[in-house]
Enzyme design. Structure first.
Site, PDB file in Angstrom:
ATOM      1  N   HIS A  83     -41.608  32.186  83.327  1.00  0.00           N
ATOM      2  CA  HIS A  83     -40.592  31.147  83.199  1.00  0.00           C
ATOM      3  C   HIS A  83     -39.486  31.640  82.273  1.00  0.00           C
ATOM      4  O   HIS A  83     -39.756  32.367  81.306  1.00  0.00           O
ATOM      5  CB  HIS A  83     -41.205  29.868  82.634  1.00  0.00           C
ATOM      6  CG  HIS A  83     -42.446  29.434  83.342  1.00  0.00           C
ATOM      7  ND1 HIS A  83     -42.444  28.992  84.637  1.00  0.00           N
ATOM      8  CD2 HIS A  83     -43.743  29.411  82.941  1.00  0.00           C
ATOM      9  CE1 HIS A  83     -43.683  28.693  85.008  1.00  0.00           C
ATOM     10  NE2 HIS A  83     -44.491  28.950  83.993  1.00  0.00           N
ATOM     11  N   GLU A 113     -45.273  27.051  77.237  1.00  0.00           N
ATOM     12  CA  GLU A 113     -46.393  26.182  77.597  1.00  0.00           C
ATOM     13  C   GLU A 113     -47.679  26.650  76.923  1.00  0.00           C
ATOM     14  O   GLU A 113     -47.752  27.736  76.350  1.00  0.00           O
ATOM     15  CB  GLU A 113     -46.586  26.170  79.114  1.00  0.00           C
ATOM     16  CG  GLU A 113     -46.876  27.537  79.703  1.00  0.00           C
ATOM     17  CD  GLU A 113     -46.819  27.555  81.226  1.00  0.00           C
ATOM     18  OE1 GLU A 113     -46.982  26.497  81.849  1.00  0.00           O
ATOM     19  OE2 GLU A 113     -46.608  28.637  81.787  1.00  0.00           O
ATOM     20  N   HIS A 122     -47.749  35.622  83.697  1.00  0.00           N
ATOM     21  CA  HIS A 122     -49.035  34.938  83.635  1.00  0.00           C
ATOM     22  C   HIS A 122     -49.418  34.368  84.992  1.00  0.00           C
ATOM     23  O   HIS A 122     -48.583  34.270  85.893  1.00  0.00           O
ATOM     24  CB  HIS A 122     -48.995  33.800  82.603  1.00  0.00           C
ATOM     25  CG  HIS A 122     -47.985  32.745  82.932  1.00  0.00           C
ATOM     26  ND1 HIS A 122     -46.652  32.856  82.618  1.00  0.00           N
ATOM     27  CD2 HIS A 122     -48.104  31.546  83.569  1.00  0.00           C
ATOM     28  CE1 HIS A 122     -45.996  31.792  83.029  1.00  0.00           C
ATOM     29  NE2 HIS A 122     -46.856  30.976  83.622  1.00  0.00           N
ATOM     30  N   ARG A 143     -41.428  33.475  90.637  1.00  0.00           N
ATOM     31  CA  ARG A 143     -42.629  34.041  91.244  1.00  0.00           C
ATOM     32  C   ARG A 143     -42.380  35.517  91.525  1.00  0.00           C
ATOM     33  O   ARG A 143     -41.388  35.875  92.189  1.00  0.00           O
ATOM     34  CB  ARG A 143     -42.938  33.279  92.528  1.00  0.00           C
ATOM     35  CG  ARG A 143     -44.301  33.525  93.133  1.00  0.00           C
ATOM     36  CD  ARG A 143     -44.513  32.696  94.400  1.00  0.00           C
ATOM     37  NE  ARG A 143     -44.458  31.273  94.139  1.00  0.00           N
ATOM     38  CZ  ARG A 143     -43.581  30.446  94.694  1.00  0.00           C
ATOM     39  NH1 ARG A 143     -42.676  30.891  95.537  1.00  0.00           N
ATOM     40  NH2 ARG A 143     -43.594  29.157  94.400  1.00  0.00           N
TER      41      ARG A 143
END
Length: 323
Positions: A105, A122, A180, A200
């Site tokens: 991200h 996150e 990740h 992605r």
């Protein structure tokens, strides 16, 4: 409407995913006719997916409507000055029946520039993991962009990824820019900035029922990936009962581990809302005005204006989140 002074629960927003499974329905009692539920968005102010209140006098109100009405009373003075009428966090449960794509991200700066959005830092708390389940976080070697692009071109990215075997209670912190993926057999709670932007980079050569592969974002990744992050992503934390044990503290959120047995008196000394994510057992949150039950797989939001309350449980494990 009078002031919001009670713990607020929301209807979960369930998401069908190519990699989703049955655990959110079977283990967390999420009701859905979707065949493969991958995510349950518990508290969301993402455009098009705004949470709706499920309990009390505010039932049927959206989270965004709450924020526009109650402002700092809902999220705190400092938070309101920074975020205005946008709730800053997104809370999810995720069930990976199959491996998720390798992804990352963007950080705040890049997300603002490209998407007029928050970035996405996150954390994950593993609630259940099958035997040999794993996560992918970072790389297993020092890399530069040239070497990375060579592996990308040759479709050999998995060979340079760092795999972490996981079990219930394991916790990980993922900064924006860190590669990740959640591995098959893992169910977890996710706390993140309010953002739905994902780059992605590899999807295991999968195709959908129509033979189409999911879009990759290799061009966007080049500026977003960070090869210099230290391997400090696994979180260690205490488990003292009836005490808030610090797990993660960053500028975007703070998360504590709270194991409650009996009756716990709580005070909110922060200029912030509180979120409780029940990851095991069941509990009651008691205020002068209302008692709200929460069980494993449920999430509750306590407005910033609510300063004193109690938590009662025979035995429950909660994640306590605030800014």
């Amino acid at each position: 409407m009078k002031d919001v002074l009670y713990p607020i629960k929301f209807h979960p927003i369930l998401k069908e995913k190519i990699w989703g499974g049955q655990k959110l329905k079977q283990l967390l009692d999420k009701e859905s006719s979707l065949p493969n539920v991958g995510e349950s968005w518990e508290i969301s102010d993402v455009e098009g997916d705004c949470s709706i209140v499920a309990n009390g006098m505010l039932k049927g109100t959206t989270l965004n409507e709450l924020l526009k009405t109650y402002k700092a009373k809902l999220i705190g003075e400092k938070n309101y000055k920074v975020f205005n009428d946008k709730f800053p966090l997104l809370i999810k449960f995720i069930d990976a029946n199959k491996d998720l794509s390798i992804q990352l991200h963007p950080n705040d700066t890049l997300a603002k520039k490209r998407h007029d959005s928050f970035g996405k830092t996150e954390m994950w708390y593993v609630m259940q993991a099958d035997e040999d389940a794993n996560l992918i976080i970072g790389f297993n070697q020092d890399l530069n962009l040239e070497t990375y692009l060579k592996h990308q071109k040759n479709k050999t990215l998995p060979s340079i990824l760092n795999f972490e075997k996981v079990k219930s209670g394991d916790t990980f912190f993922i900064d924006g820019g860190r590669v990740h993926a959640i591995g098959a057999g893992t169910m977890l709670a996710e706390i993140q900035q309010t953002s739905d932007i994902t780059y992605r980079i590899y999807d295991w050569d999968r195709v959908d029922a129509n033979g189409h592969a999911r879009e990759l974002h290799n061009d966007l990744v080049i500026d977003a990936i960070d090869f210099n992050m230290p391997n400090n992503f696994k979180v260690s934390y205490g488990k003292t009962k009836n005490k808030a044990n610090k797990m993660v503290a960053c500028s975007y959120f703070t998360t504590n581990y709270l194991e409650v047995e009996g009756l716990l008196h709580k005070e909110n000394h922060n200029d912030s809302f509180l979120i409780y994510i029940c990851v095991e057992g069941k509990a009651e949150i008691l205020t002068e005005e209302k008692t709200v039950a929460v069980k494993a797989g449920e999430t509750v939001l306590l407005p910033a204006a609510l300063k004193t309350f109690k938590i009662k449980a025979e035995k429950a494990k909660l994640l306590e989140v605030y800014i």
